[in-house]
Scaffold this motif. Structure first.
Motif, short mmCIF file in Angstrom:
data_model
loop_
_atom_site.label_atom_id
_atom_site.label_comp_id
_atom_site.label_asym_id
_atom_site.label_seq_id
_atom_site.Cartn_x
_atom_site.Cartn_y
_atom_site.Cartn_z
N PRO A 1 56.53 56.30 44.42
CA PRO A 1 57.24 55.05 44.14
C PRO A 1 56.31 53.86 43.89
O PRO A 1 56.76 52.84 43.35
N ALA A 2 55.05 53.95 44.27
CA ALA A 2 54.13 52.80 44.14
C ALA A 2 54.00 52.31 42.70
O ALA A 2 54.13 51.10 42.44
N PRO A 3 53.74 53.18 41.70
CA PRO A 3 53.65 52.67 40.32
C PRO A 3 54.98 52.15 39.78
O PRO A 3 54.98 51.25 38.93
N ILE A 4 56.09 52.68 40.26
CA ILE A 4 57.40 52.17 39.83
C ILE A 4 57.59 50.74 40.33
O ILE A 4 58.03 49.85 39.59
N ILE A 5 57.23 50.52 41.60
CA ILE A 5 57.34 49.17 42.17
C ILE A 5 56.41 48.20 41.44
O ILE A 5 56.79 47.06 41.13
N LEU A 6 55.17 48.65 41.15
CA LEU A 6 54.23 47.80 40.42
C LEU A 6 54.77 47.46 39.03
O LEU A 6 54.66 46.30 38.58
N ALA A 7 55.35 48.44 38.34
CA ALA A 7 55.90 48.19 37.00
C ALA A 7 57.06 47.20 37.07
O ALA A 7 57.18 46.31 36.21
N LEU A 8 57.91 47.32 38.08
CA LEU A 8 59.02 46.38 38.23
C LEU A 8 58.51 44.97 38.51
O LEU A 8 59.06 43.98 37.98
N MET A 9 57.48 44.87 39.31
CA MET A 9 56.91 43.55 39.63
C MET A 9 56.24 42.92 38.40
O MET A 9 56.42 41.73 38.12
N THR B 1 43.44 55.54 49.28
CA THR B 1 42.47 55.61 48.18
C THR B 1 43.11 56.19 46.93
O THR B 1 42.86 55.71 45.80
N ASN B 2 43.95 57.21 47.07
CA ASN B 2 44.64 57.80 45.92
C ASN B 2 45.57 56.80 45.26
O ASN B 2 45.62 56.71 44.03
N VAL B 3 46.33 56.06 46.06
CA VAL B 3 47.26 55.07 45.51
C VAL B 3 46.48 53.98 44.77
O VAL B 3 46.85 53.58 43.65
N TRP B 4 45.39 53.49 45.37
CA TRP B 4 44.59 52.45 44.73
C TRP B 4 44.02 52.92 43.40
O TRP B 4 43.96 52.17 42.43
N LYS B 5 43.63 54.18 43.33
CA LYS B 5 43.00 54.71 42.11
C LYS B 5 44.00 54.93 40.98
O LYS B 5 43.68 54.73 39.81
#
Length: 323
Positions: free
Chosen positions: A109-117, A190-194
């Motif tokens: 869900p992290a990239p989905i949240i970033l895209a929405l923001m 680290t995986n999420v940040w990358k």
């Protein structure tokens, strides 16, 4: 009778014309075919031809047979039974499942949240700057990323330790990369940040395809930004989300290899870091048990295929399946 015979005589030319039309379409698309076929050829060479080596998981393979697979004795499911009865089986499966689930729960869900923001940012320069900063880590190798993590968490002038000491959270530097209780958190973070920035590209493209008139109508009706996201944006991009979720579930037993191998370079972390991929690498190449390692890899592949099929079957009911 004459009409029927005339129809029968007309059938072969129709088939031939269909074949000619298909061939003519290929010839007209020769430039596109030149771009597609090299990719297909590479996938065939590097993904399908190596499947020939799967047979070694049912043999006692030895490199001293000249590399010939068929010159080795068949042993059936011997290596699979050895893996299921191995002392490391429980630890390896536990680490693989939990690390994979953590990466899926946090990382999906992290990239989905970033895209929405990012979609709500109206300042173009700030939006591009954030996109550039979040995209760049994807193009760094895991060797560099692991070096960054080690430098940040170092007990000698590491930024994290200095910050925690300044805040009064700790009295002395903590060696985070040598403490098993912190490893999963460090690995997932680290995986999420990358990957968060690069993975958000697809979702940003899907959001860009939403009809702007829907937002205008919702704004007129007095809907807040959160309500617009919940009622318009998320339902519209849900087919894309469903497809990527199916693919993520299909790789659920692929907990990682390079990231774990580089971050968990301390033997103390092996009880919490040893997953199927690192176990195959260590046993297969380190101990030269090639057939055993092939059996473990085949076991993981079969489970992943089963999970992919199950996820696709469930998603088919919503009309967003892959096949």
């Amino acid at each position: 009778m004459s009409v029927t015979s005339a129809e029968n005589k007309a059938l072969p030319p129709q088939r031939n014309s269909h074949k000619k039309s298909f061939a003519s379409r290929l010839l007209k698309q020769w430039d596109i075919q030149l771009m597609v076929w090299p990719g297909i050829l590479l996938v065939f060479i590097f993904s399908y031809l190596p499947m020939y080596g799967i047979f070694t998981s049912f043999m006692d393979y030895s490199i001293f047979t000249g590399g010939r697979i068929w010159g080795n004795p068949w042993v059936g499911f011997k290596h699979f039974e050895m893996f299921f009865n191995a002392p490391e089986f429980g630890t390896v499966m536990r680490n693989t499942i939990f690390i994979s689930l953590l990466k899926f729960i946090v990382g999906f869900p992290a990239p989905i949240i970033l895209a929405l923001m990012l979609n709500e940012v109206r300042h173009l320069f700030f939006k591009r700057m954030v996109q550039t900063v979040t995209y760049l880590p994807h193009f760094l190798s895991w060797v560099i990323v692991a070096g960054f993590a080690s430098a940040l968490l170092s007990t000698e002038n590491g930024s994290i330790n200095l910050l925690l000491q300044k805040a009064g959270a700790i009295d002395e530097p903590v060696n985070f990369l040598s403490m098993p209780e912190y490893f999963w958190s460090i690995l997932v973070t680290t995986n999420v940040w990358k990957e968060i920035g690069f993975n958000s590209i697809v979702f940003l493209a899907a959001i860009a395809g939403v009809d702007p008139h829907l937002y205008e109508a919702a704004d007129i009706d007095g809907a807040s930004k959160f309500k617009q996201i919940r009622m318009i944006t998320l339902p519209t991009i849900m087919p894309v989300v469903a497809i990527f979720m199916i693919l993520a579930i299909g790789n659920l037993l692929s907990a990682g290899f390079e990231d774990i191998l580089l971050l968990a370079n301390n033997p103390v972390l092996r009880p919490v870091s040893d997953v199927i991929d690192t176990y195959v690498y260590r046993v297969g190449l380190g101990n030269q048990r090639y057939s055993y390692a092939a059996a473990v890899g085949l076991f993981k592949a079969v489970i992943n295929i089963g999970l992919l099929t199950l996820a696709n079957f469930i998603a088919r009911r919503s009309g967003n399946s892959l096949w």
